[in-house]
Design a protein around this motif. Sequence first.
Motif, short mmCIF file in Angstrom:
data_model
loop_
_atom_site.label_atom_id
_atom_site.label_comp_id
_atom_site.label_asym_id
_atom_site.label_seq_id
_atom_site.Cartn_x
_atom_site.Cartn_y
_atom_site.Cartn_z
N UNK C 16 6.94 4.37 -0.41
CA UNK C 16 7.44 3.23 -1.38
C UNK C 16 7.54 1.73 -0.63
N UNK C 17 8.12 1.79 0.46
CA UNK C 17 8.25 0.63 1.44
C UNK C 17 6.76 0.26 1.38
N UNK C 18 5.83 1.22 2.22
CA UNK C 18 4.64 0.79 2.42
C UNK C 18 3.89 0.25 1.10
N UNK C 19 4.02 0.68 0.10
CA UNK C 19 3.28 0.32 -1.14
C UNK C 19 3.82 -1.07 -1.45
N UNK C 20 4.73 -1.80 -0.98
CA UNK C 20 4.89 -2.97 -1.23
C UNK C 20 4.18 -3.90 -0.45
N UNK C 21 3.35 -3.50 0.54
CA UNK C 21 2.46 -4.34 1.43
C UNK C 21 1.35 -4.95 0.55
N UNK C 22 1.12 -6.12 1.25
CA UNK C 22 0.10 -6.97 0.44
C UNK C 22 -1.03 -7.26 1.78
N UNK C 23 -2.22 -7.45 1.48
CA UNK C 23 -3.19 -7.95 2.54
C UNK C 23 -2.60 -9.30 3.41
N UNK C 24 -2.61 -9.08 4.77
CA UNK C 24 -1.96 -9.83 5.67
C UNK C 24 -0.70 -9.47 6.39
N UNK C 25 -0.10 -8.34 5.49
CA UNK C 25 1.26 -7.94 5.87
C UNK C 25 0.85 -6.91 7.14
N UNK C 26 2.00 -6.62 7.89
CA UNK C 26 1.87 -5.59 8.90
C UNK C 26 2.99 -4.61 8.91
N UNK C 27 2.37 -3.37 8.91
CA UNK C 27 3.22 -2.26 8.66
C UNK C 27 3.42 -1.58 10.37
#
Lengths: 117, 117, 91
Positions: C16-27
Amino acid sequence: MKKVLFVAYQAPVGAIWVNETFRTAFGMYGEDIEPAVLLMDEAVTAIAERNAPERVGLLPVKIVKKYIEKYGTPVYAVKEDLEKFHVKDIDAGCKAQIISEADVKKIVRDCDFVIFM
Amino acid sequence: MKITIQVMKPAYTYEDLDTALHIAEAALKRGHEVRLFLFSDAVIGANKSIKPIKIDRVIPEKMKSLIEKGLRVDLCGICMDYRGLGADHVIEGANPSGLPELATLVESSDVFINLMA
Amino acid sequence: MVIIVKYGLYHEIEKRKMEFAEPGDTIVLIQNGVFWLLNNEVRKFAPEGVNVCALKDDFLARGYKESDTSEKLISYDEFIEILEKDRKTIG
């Protein structure tokens, strides 16, 4: 002002993190910080009317209610998780706002720091 | 840049404190101001009496060496009380503190690295 | 935002944390979070345009080779470099 979201995801009976999440959020008020608490996954059971860690000798969660009232700390609980864990009777004293997973993302992305406890 | 790293899991059982110290070391080398906040079971990692077997790393010593290089370590005071850890039990340079100090760190830090529980 | 993932496959909250990501973010995958590199699992949750990287030491320490992933493996120093550019964090 920094926006900080404290997230609890573990059940309030069996682990201390729901209590610690609230305690930490309340501790932020001495500074220029806008804290909020998000309950997700098993942690949503914390706002169930009959949830009572004290029944098995653990620290009660309900003690946080007076501080939620005092500080006006926003408390969010995820609708889909409440359904998943069959939480129907919600303790109104927790003043939780029931939000969808889509709204969680908006809240998360609006914060400077998101701290999962 | 000011960086705060928060650790909640106990040393040796989990990798969190090792990760935190690696990150702190790299950040210090890049000239950043680094704070380490130990919460919950993580406070035990600052116990100066920790005595691992010979082939293992000595985490409090590593922490102390980074303190000498500028790392500041804060320990949650209530978490210490819960675990019977007194101020005289911890390494030199690690400071018993609390949520007001954490709030100050959250407010004043450019980056907050949280290693979730 | 920089999203720090430290638990491995099947950890519901990390997904769920990863699904918060949007383009430009870094995991940034650390500790057992590096298991998300296997079979490119991380890309099932990270939207397109999201940067993915993993701490090299954590990946190699778990018995893998650099050639076992097409994602970027980073040092602790490079992790700090990422945070110097993007200071908002989810951890």
